[in-house]
Enzyme design. Sequence first.
Site, PDB file in Angstrom:
ATOM      1  N   ALA A  26       5.709  35.855  10.936  1.00  0.00           N
ATOM      2  CA  ALA A  26       5.113  37.138  10.581  1.00  0.00           C
ATOM      3  C   ALA A  26       4.448  37.129   9.216  1.00  0.00           C
ATOM      4  O   ALA A  26       3.510  37.891   8.964  1.00  0.00           O
ATOM      5  CB  ALA A  26       6.181  38.234  10.619  1.00  0.00           C
ATOM      6  N   ARG A  38      11.767  41.179   8.618  1.00  0.00           N
ATOM      7  CA  ARG A  38      12.981  41.086   7.801  1.00  0.00           C
ATOM      8  C   ARG A  38      12.729  41.102   6.303  1.00  0.00           C
ATOM      9  O   ARG A  38      13.664  41.003   5.525  1.00  0.00           O
ATOM     10  CB  ARG A  38      13.750  39.806   8.174  1.00  0.00           C
ATOM     11  CG  ARG A  38      14.311  39.861   9.575  1.00  0.00           C
ATOM     12  CD  ARG A  38      15.066  38.587   9.914  1.00  0.00           C
ATOM     13  NE  ARG A  38      15.664  38.675  11.231  1.00  0.00           N
ATOM     14  CZ  ARG A  38      15.004  38.505  12.367  1.00  0.00           C
ATOM     15  NH1 ARG A  38      13.726  38.225  12.336  1.00  0.00           N
ATOM     16  NH2 ARG A  38      15.607  38.611  13.528  1.00  0.00           N
ATOM     17  N   ASP A 108       0.505  38.893  17.850  1.00  0.00           N
ATOM     18  CA  ASP A 108      -0.663  39.705  17.505  1.00  0.00           C
ATOM     19  C   ASP A 108      -2.013  39.118  17.905  1.00  0.00           C
ATOM     20  O   ASP A 108      -3.045  39.762  17.721  1.00  0.00           O
ATOM     21  CB  ASP A 108      -0.674  39.997  15.999  1.00  0.00           C
ATOM     22  CG  ASP A 108      -0.528  38.731  15.143  1.00  0.00           C
ATOM     23  OD1 ASP A 108      -1.061  37.673  15.540  1.00  0.00           O
ATOM     24  OD2 ASP A 108       0.121  38.808  14.076  1.00  0.00           O
ATOM     25  N   HIS A 125       6.847  33.658  21.372  1.00  0.00           N
ATOM     26  CA  HIS A 125       7.472  34.967  21.562  1.00  0.00           C
ATOM     27  C   HIS A 125       6.596  35.907  22.388  1.00  0.00           C
ATOM     28  O   HIS A 125       6.796  37.123  22.378  1.00  0.00           O
ATOM     29  CB  HIS A 125       7.810  35.604  20.213  1.00  0.00           C
ATOM     30  CG  HIS A 125       8.969  34.954  19.521  1.00  0.00           C
ATOM     31  ND1 HIS A 125       9.233  35.106  18.177  1.00  0.00           N
ATOM     32  CD2 HIS A 125       9.942  34.131  20.001  1.00  0.00           C
ATOM     33  CE1 HIS A 125      10.321  34.406  17.861  1.00  0.00           C
ATOM     34  NE2 HIS A 125      10.752  33.802  18.939  1.00  0.00           N
ATOM     35  N   CYS A 136       8.932  42.372  39.714  1.00  0.00           N
ATOM     36  CA  CYS A 136       8.200  41.424  40.563  1.00  0.00           C
ATOM     37  C   CYS A 136       7.434  40.374  39.758  1.00  0.00           C
ATOM     38  O   CYS A 136       6.885  39.434  40.321  1.00  0.00           O
ATOM     39  CB  CYS A 136       7.253  42.175  41.484  1.00  0.00           C
ATOM     40  SG  CYS A 136       5.881  43.019  40.643  1.00  0.00           S
ATOM     41  N   CYS A 158       5.942  49.970  37.631  1.00  0.00           N
ATOM     42  CA  CYS A 158       5.031  49.021  38.260  1.00  0.00           C
ATOM     43  C   CYS A 158       4.451  49.640  39.515  1.00  0.00           C
ATOM     44  O   CYS A 158       5.179  50.189  40.348  1.00  0.00           O
ATOM     45  CB  CYS A 158       5.792  47.733  38.600  1.00  0.00           C
ATOM     46  SG  CYS A 158       4.814  46.514  39.512  1.00  0.00           S
ATOM     47  N   THR A 199       7.355  31.986   7.916  1.00  0.00           N
ATOM     48  CA  THR A 199       8.488  32.192   8.816  1.00  0.00           C
ATOM     49  C   THR A 199       9.795  31.988   8.073  1.00  0.00           C
ATOM     50  O   THR A 199       9.910  31.078   7.236  1.00  0.00           O
ATOM     51  CB  THR A 199       8.421  31.249  10.037  1.00  0.00           C
ATOM     52  OG1 THR A 199       9.638  31.345  10.790  1.00  0.00           O
ATOM     53  CG2 THR A 199       8.200  29.797   9.633  1.00  0.00           C
ATOM     54  N   ASN A 224       6.103  29.852   2.351  1.00  0.00           N
ATOM     55  CA  ASN A 224       6.783  31.111   2.636  1.00  0.00           C
ATOM     56  C   ASN A 224       7.168  31.791   1.333  1.00  0.00           C
ATOM     57  O   ASN A 224       7.581  31.136   0.377  1.00  0.00           O
ATOM     58  CB  ASN A 224       8.041  30.869   3.478  1.00  0.00           C
ATOM     59  CG  ASN A 224       8.524  32.135   4.165  1.00  0.00           C
ATOM     60  OD1 ASN A 224       7.768  32.785   4.875  1.00  0.00           O
ATOM     61  ND2 ASN A 224       9.778  32.497   3.934  1.00  0.00           N
TER      62      ASN A 224
END
Length: 253
Positions: A26, A38, A108, A125, A136, A158, A199, A224
């Site tokens: 993210a 987070r 995204d 993800h 189904c 659905c 991440t 990060n």
Amino acid sequence: MDERETIERVARWLKASRITVVLTGAGISTESGIPDFRGPQGVWTRDPEAEKRATIQHFMASRDARVASWKYRRASTVDAALPNAGHFALAELERKGKLQALITQNIDSLHIKAGNSLARIVEIHGTVRDFVCMGCGERGPIDRVIARVEAGEEDPPCRTCGGILKSATIAFGQNLVAEDLERAQSAASSCEVFLAIGTSLTVTPVALLPRYALQAGAKFVILNAQPTPYDRAAAAVIRGPIGEVLPAIVDLV
């Protein structure tokens, strides 16, 4: 070693690498206006109920949770978000022939918007582009379901089987797509450089991917803002803004 020296060193590793794999979280999308989960101002930090709604058991059992989820999805600005310099840098890295696989925890689609080829991307993800029926398995563009929500259906079923619809994203408690996980593990196990960008490296089984890369002898690089459990195992750790650091690295490759 200062940041500039580290950037130059990482660029040399990328230039020499025959197989480079990137994992994004993210943090690469926050500069596009999409909040992380987070971090100090993360979606789940500010609203613990949002994390609860993201669990598959709660979503399936509670109509209220589904109504809230579709209401949130309808109001979401994720579809209007644009790639930032970090996304464009990874697209450029691919054009230079130095990106063999891009594993993303993000839903995204900004890597695709930036120009990375879908064939090289593993959306581990899932994606908000599509919906899926939990009964189904029917799948299609999520715009079809959003239009129904806007027309007044709070929890659209659905139209094929009457089952529960959800976005084609992986919720907590929901298994990853086995083929996607296998592709990610295989890529990490065969790379020479593994970049983890934006991440926290805390959500399994994705958080285990660096182990595959390290076992393969790969150079492991972390970009990060916050510390991760893998910092001590990394060959390089950079804390600077991704939208500045990543283009600086790719420019030198």
